[in-house]
Design an enzyme around this catalytic site. Structure first.
Site, PDB file in Angstrom:
ATOM      1  CD  GLN A 230      36.589  28.857  45.207  1.00  7.86           C
ATOM      2  OE1 GLN A 230      37.424  27.806  45.262  1.00  7.86           O
ATOM      3  NE2 GLN A 230      36.707  29.469  46.370  1.00  7.86           N
TER       4      GLN A 230
ATOM      5  CB  CYS B 201      31.145  34.439  51.678  1.00  6.52           C
ATOM      6  SG  CYS B 201      32.067  34.970  53.052  1.00  6.52           S
TER       7      CYS B 201
ATOM      8  CE  LYS C 181      38.961  32.768  46.893  1.00  7.96           C
ATOM      9  NZ  LYS C 181      38.606  32.284  47.941  1.00  7.96           N
TER      10      LYS C 181
ATOM     11  CG  HIS D 188      31.990  34.386  47.539  1.00  8.90           C
ATOM     12  ND1 HIS D 188      32.097  35.485  48.088  1.00  8.90           N
ATOM     13  CD2 HIS D 188      32.731  33.859  48.385  1.00  8.90           C
ATOM     14  CE1 HIS D 188      32.890  35.688  49.260  1.00  8.90           C
ATOM     15  NE2 HIS D 188      33.284  34.669  49.327  1.00  8.90           N
TER      16      HIS D 188
ATOM     17  CG  ASP E 158      33.361  34.826  41.365  1.00 11.08           C
ATOM     18  OD1 ASP E 158      34.541  34.648  41.145  1.00 11.08           O
ATOM     19  OD2 ASP E 158      32.504  34.960  42.140  1.00 11.08           O
TER      20      ASP E 158
END
Ligand code: PMP
Length: 387
Positions: free
Chosen positions: A188, A349, A211, A110, A185
């Site tokens: 997700q 993104c 999220k 991302h 990261d």
């Protein structure tokens, strides 16, 4: 999920919400928890001696603790941020870089785990972007790119476009063997998979509350204790200094030094409630639910003429991107929207990744714990009609 659980998300009775990778729906119980803060103990934290401030401070501190329990670290190693983007920028900005330091990231990222590293080129840092094969990180390329100057590897745990779940433990071992800092990261992955930052072996791990059933404006950075004192804070001011004179200041210790200004107190309290809900369902059960929906969705999409799924066979979270021959992704998303089916279209993104597939836009559907088999079938039925 049963109707009682779905009733926590009023929007599920109006639309088929398949854009949870962008932001998940927020349960009413999370909103009630935030309202309670504003209605019953609204106060700033760590500032007043009165009982409202004490209660607010306690609840805010509890968020650090609950996040620590969720991802396998001490609450003292959790820095509360606005979101994943802020968390990653804190690391990229906060480390003391030297000219020729080397950073490796991937084409799968991302922009929030990409642009902060690219910007380091202004400081003379070299940045390499490794490719993917069949929707997966090319580990050989990763190993081959490592040099004695490699200082940090930054990768996503799960892709926001493909859904790919990356071998973060294996990459963690490579980082440790080569004495390289490791940032994962988790935007997700934290909502969808059990996470253990010790097992992953990372130095930094970031995610966003919005999220994972939490509110917007609150996220976190896991920062291994030994690095906390080394990171230069993104901001300074009230809240992160212990002593200020006319000539200088002393930063506080621990995570406090990286949290300047009044934080998102209500957001933190809402996130604690969201974590409680995730724990009650169990992340393993969430994963199982998403896998079942994935199977139905992929089986149905494969049967649609001209529909091309990006890497249908990878081990993935509930994220699936696709294109339809001769159709504009935005137009498809708008046509679905007219049927109250919410999906996202665009480059998500992740422009370098989408361009890797020779597209400028793709359609993405992303499901979560509140979605049902019936909703997945409704999506497929409408797509069939559009094709
Ligand atoms: N990384 C990934 C993998 C993401 O999916 C996202 C959000 N789409 C981000 C980072 C950025 O998250 P936020 O906008 O909450 O900072």
């Amino acid at each position: 999920m049963n109707d009682e659980f779905r009733s926590l998300f009023p929007l599920t009775s109006d639309v088929v919400y398949l854009d949870s990778a962008a932001t998940s729906l927020t349960p009413t119980s999370v909103l009630e928890e935030m309202n309670d803060y504003y209605n019953k103990y609204c106060a700033n934290i760590d500032r007043g001696v009165h009982h409202l401030s004490k209660l607010a401070s306690h609840r805010y501190g509890d968020t650090h603790k609950k996040i620590g329990e969720l991802i396998g670290c001490s609450g003292k190693e959790v820095v509360l941020t606005k979101n994943t983007t802020e968390a990653i920028n804190q690391v990229a900005f906060g480390l003391d870089w030297s000219k020729n330091d080397h950073v490796i990231t991937t084409v799968m990222e991302h922009h929030s785990n990409f642009v902060p590293w690219l910007r380091l080129r202004e400081k003379g840092v070299k940045v390499d972007v490794i490719g993917i094969k069949n929707g997966q990180i090319d580990l050989n390329e990763l190993k081959n790119k490592i040099t004695s100057e490699t200082r940090l590897i930054a990768i996503c745990h799960a892709s926001n476009v493909l859904g790919t779940i990356n071998p973060v433990i294996e990459i963690g071992k490579i980082c440790r063997e080569n004495d390289i800092l490791y940032l994962v990261d988790g935007a997700q992955s934290t909502p969808h998979l059990p996470i253990d930052v010790q097992k992953i072996g990372c130095d930094f791990y970031s995610f966003s509350g919005h999220k994972m059933l939490g509110p917007t404006g609150i996220g976190a950075l896991y920062c291994k204790q030994k690095h906390q004192e080394k990171l230069k804070p993104l901001m300074v001011g009230g809240g992160n200094v212990s002593n200020v004179t006319k000539t200088g200041y002393t930063l506080k210790k621990g995570y406090h030094r990286l949290e300047a200004g009044t934080p998102n107190i209500a957001g933190a309290i809402g996130l604690t409630k969201a974590i409680q809900i995730l724990n009650e369902i169990g992340l393993k059960n969430i994963r199982k639910h998403e896998e079942k929906l994935n199977k139905t969705l992929i089986d149905e999409l494969r049967n649609l003429d001209g529909l091309n799924i990006l890497n249908p066979d990878i081990d993935r979270t509930g994220v699936i991107s696709f294109t339809i021959k001769g159709k504009d992704p935005h137009k498809i998303a708008l046509q679905l929207d007219q049927k109250n089916i919410i999906v996202r279209s665009g480059n998500h993104c992740s422009q370098p990744l989408v361009e890797h597939y020779n597209y400028d836009k793709v359609i993405r559907t992303s499901h979560y714990i509140y979605n049902t088999q019936k909703e997945i079938k409704t999506l497929c039925k409408e797509l069939k009609k559009l094709i």
